[in-house]
Design a protein around this motif. Structure first.
Motif, mmCIF file in Angstrom:
data_model
loop_
_atom_site.group_PDB
_atom_site.id
_atom_site.type_symbol
_atom_site.label_atom_id
_atom_site.label_comp_id
_atom_site.label_asym_id
_atom_site.label_seq_id
_atom_site.Cartn_x
_atom_site.Cartn_y
_atom_site.Cartn_z
ATOM 1 N N PRO A 56 0.825 -1.217 0.000
ATOM 2 C CA PRO A 56 0.000 0.000 0.000
ATOM 3 C C PRO A 56 0.860 1.267 0.000
ATOM 4 O O PRO A 56 1.799 1.368 0.771
ATOM 5 N N GLU A 71 -10.576 3.506 3.653
ATOM 6 C CA GLU A 71 -9.992 2.219 3.336
ATOM 7 C C GLU A 71 -9.121 2.323 2.090
ATOM 8 O O GLU A 71 -9.277 3.226 1.280
ATOM 9 N N ALA A 72 -8.189 1.388 1.982
ATOM 10 C CA ALA A 72 -7.308 1.376 0.823
ATOM 11 C C ALA A 72 -8.090 1.056 -0.442
ATOM 12 O O ALA A 72 -9.055 0.281 -0.422
ATOM 13 N N LYS A 73 -7.673 1.645 -1.521
ATOM 14 C CA LYS A 73 -8.278 1.395 -2.820
ATOM 15 C C LYS A 73 -7.479 0.316 -3.537
ATOM 16 O O LYS A 73 -6.248 0.322 -3.521
ATOM 17 N N VAL A 74 -8.159 -0.634 -4.163
ATOM 18 C CA VAL A 74 -7.502 -1.704 -4.911
ATOM 19 C C VAL A 74 -7.618 -1.422 -6.408
ATOM 20 O O VAL A 74 -8.723 -1.196 -6.914
ATOM 21 N N GLU A 109 -11.038 -6.569 -2.579
ATOM 22 C CA GLU A 109 -11.542 -5.560 -1.648
ATOM 23 C C GLU A 109 -12.251 -6.214 -0.465
ATOM 24 O O GLU A 109 -12.282 -5.659 0.637
ATOM 25 N N LEU A 112 -8.831 -8.407 1.482
ATOM 26 C CA LEU A 112 -7.747 -7.648 2.095
ATOM 27 C C LEU A 112 -8.269 -6.817 3.266
ATOM 28 O O LEU A 112 -9.417 -6.363 3.264
ATOM 29 N N THR A 114 -8.333 -3.757 4.239
ATOM 30 C CA THR A 114 -8.048 -2.445 3.658
ATOM 31 C C THR A 114 -8.172 -1.297 4.655
ATOM 32 O O THR A 114 -7.597 -0.223 4.434
ATOM 33 N N HIS A 115 -8.907 -1.499 5.756
ATOM 34 C CA HIS A 115 -9.085 -0.388 6.698
ATOM 35 C C HIS A 115 -7.799 -0.042 7.439
ATOM 36 O O HIS A 115 -7.712 1.018 8.071
ATOM 37 N N TYR A 117 -5.106 0.687 5.994
ATOM 38 C CA TYR A 117 -4.338 1.596 5.147
ATOM 39 C C TYR A 117 -5.255 2.660 4.544
ATOM 40 O O TYR A 117 -5.524 2.657 3.337
ATOM 41 N N THR A 121 -3.399 3.137 -1.768
ATOM 42 C CA THR A 121 -3.725 2.361 -2.957
ATOM 43 C C THR A 121 -2.872 1.097 -2.994
ATOM 44 O O THR A 121 -1.669 1.144 -2.702
ATOM 45 N N ILE A 122 -3.497 -0.004 -3.329
ATOM 46 C CA ILE A 122 -2.799 -1.278 -3.560
ATOM 47 C C ILE A 122 -2.997 -1.632 -5.033
ATOM 48 O O ILE A 122 -4.133 -1.809 -5.486
#
Length: 247
Positions: A56, A71-74, A109, A112, A114-115, A117, A121-122
Motif C-alpha cells: 500500500p 480504506e485502501a483502494k484496490v 476488496e 484484504l 483495507t481499513h 491503510y 492504494t494497492i
C-alpha cells in the motif's frame, strides 16, 4: 458437500490424460521481481501468469463510492503478451479483460484488510504470458501469492479453480463434472470459475463463463470448491517453501 462419483467411469480419461477430478500441474514462485513490493509467477498447465504488487502506498484520494474513503483502494491491471494466445491481441483491452479486472478488484476488496491503510492504494499488475484455459483462476492464484509476498494483510488465501459440465448438449440430462479446464475444454463445454477462502467452502468468487442449465450448477460448484481446497494446499506449500529459505 460430498461428490457423487457413481455415474462417472473413473477409467475414462480426458484428452490430456487426466481423470475428471485431477488438476493440471501447478508450478509457482514468489519474489520473482525485485522492483515490486510483492510478486509471483504461476503456471496452471500451460497458462502462465506474472503478477506484481505495489503498495500500500499513500496517493491521491479522489473519494470512493460507498463511503469507503477510510480504506485502501484496490487497482487491477491485466496485460497480455502478444504471443500469449493463438490469435494476437490487437486491442489493449476488451470486455473480457475489463470483466476480469473488475472481478479481481471486487474480490480482493473483500479479502484484504483495507481499513488498516486509509487513503492508500494497492496496485495489482498481471501479465499473461500464455493462455491455455482457467485464465481468471490463474490470475486469482497468482495475485494471492504476490499479495502474501508483499505482506498485505488478508483474511485468508483466496484460491480459484474452474469446473465444467461434460454434457455438450443443452437438452441432455446426463452430465458429469470436470475440474480445471484447458483451452480446448473451455471451447466445448459450459463452465464456471469459483474462488473460495482458505480451506472453507465460503465462495468469494463465482463467475459463470458460459450459459448452463441451473440444475447442473450445483455439481459443477461442488467440484470447483474441492479443487480450490487442493489449490490452497499447493499455494501454501509454495509460501512455506519460500519461508524455509530464510530460517
Amino acid at each position: 458437500m460430498p461428490l457423487d462419483t457413481s455415474t462417472y467411469s473413473l477409467a475414462l480419461l480426458r484428452l490430456d490424460g487426466r481423470r475428471w477430478n485431477e488438476l493440471r500441474r501447478i508450478h509457482a514462485q514468489i519474489s520473482t521481481q525485485a522492483a515490486a513490493d510483492g510478486s509471483s509467477y504461476l503456471e496452471m498447465g500451460n497458462t502462465k501468469v506474472l503478477c506484481s504488487v505495489t503498495g500500500p502506498w499513500e496517493g491521491r484520494q479522489t473519494g470512493q463510492k460507498g463511503g469507503k474513503d477510510n480504506e485502501a483502494k484496490v487497482e487491477v491491471e491485466i496485460g497480455f503478451a502478444g504471443f500469449s494466445g493463438i490469435e494476437r491481441r490487437r486491442r489493449k483491452q476488451d470486455k473480457r479483460t475489463a470483466e476480469m479486472q473488475h472481478c479481481l478488484k471486487t474480490a480482493y476488496e473483500g479479502v484484504l484488510v483495507t481499513h488498516l491503510y486509509p487513503h492508500s492504494t494497492i496496485s495489482l499488475n498481471l501479465h499473461i504470458l500464455s493462455q491455455d484455459g482457467s485464465l481468471l483462476a490463474a490470475c486469482i492464484n497468482a495475485a494471492t501469492l504476490a499479495l502474501i509476498d508483499a505482506g498485505v494483510p488478508m483474511t485468508d488465501y483466496l484460491c480459484a479453480c474452474t469446473a465444467a459440465s461434460s454434457a455438450t448438449s443443452s437438452e441432455s440430462d446426463n452430465s458429469d463434472p470436470l475440474l480445471d479446464l484447458n483451452n480446448l475444454e473451455e471451447q466445448e463445454l459450459p463452465f464456471l470459475t469459483v474462488g473460495t477462502l482458505g480451506r472453507s467452502e465460503k465462495v468469494s468468487v463465482l463467475m459463470l463463463e458460459t450459459r448452463v442449465r441451473m440444475e447442473r450448477v450445483e455439481g459443477m460448484l461442488a467440484v470447483g470448491i474441492e479443487g480450490c481446497k487442493r489449490v490452497r494446499e499447493i499455494l501454501d506449500g509454495v509460501v512455506k517453501g519460500y519461508g524455509k529459505r530464510f530460517t
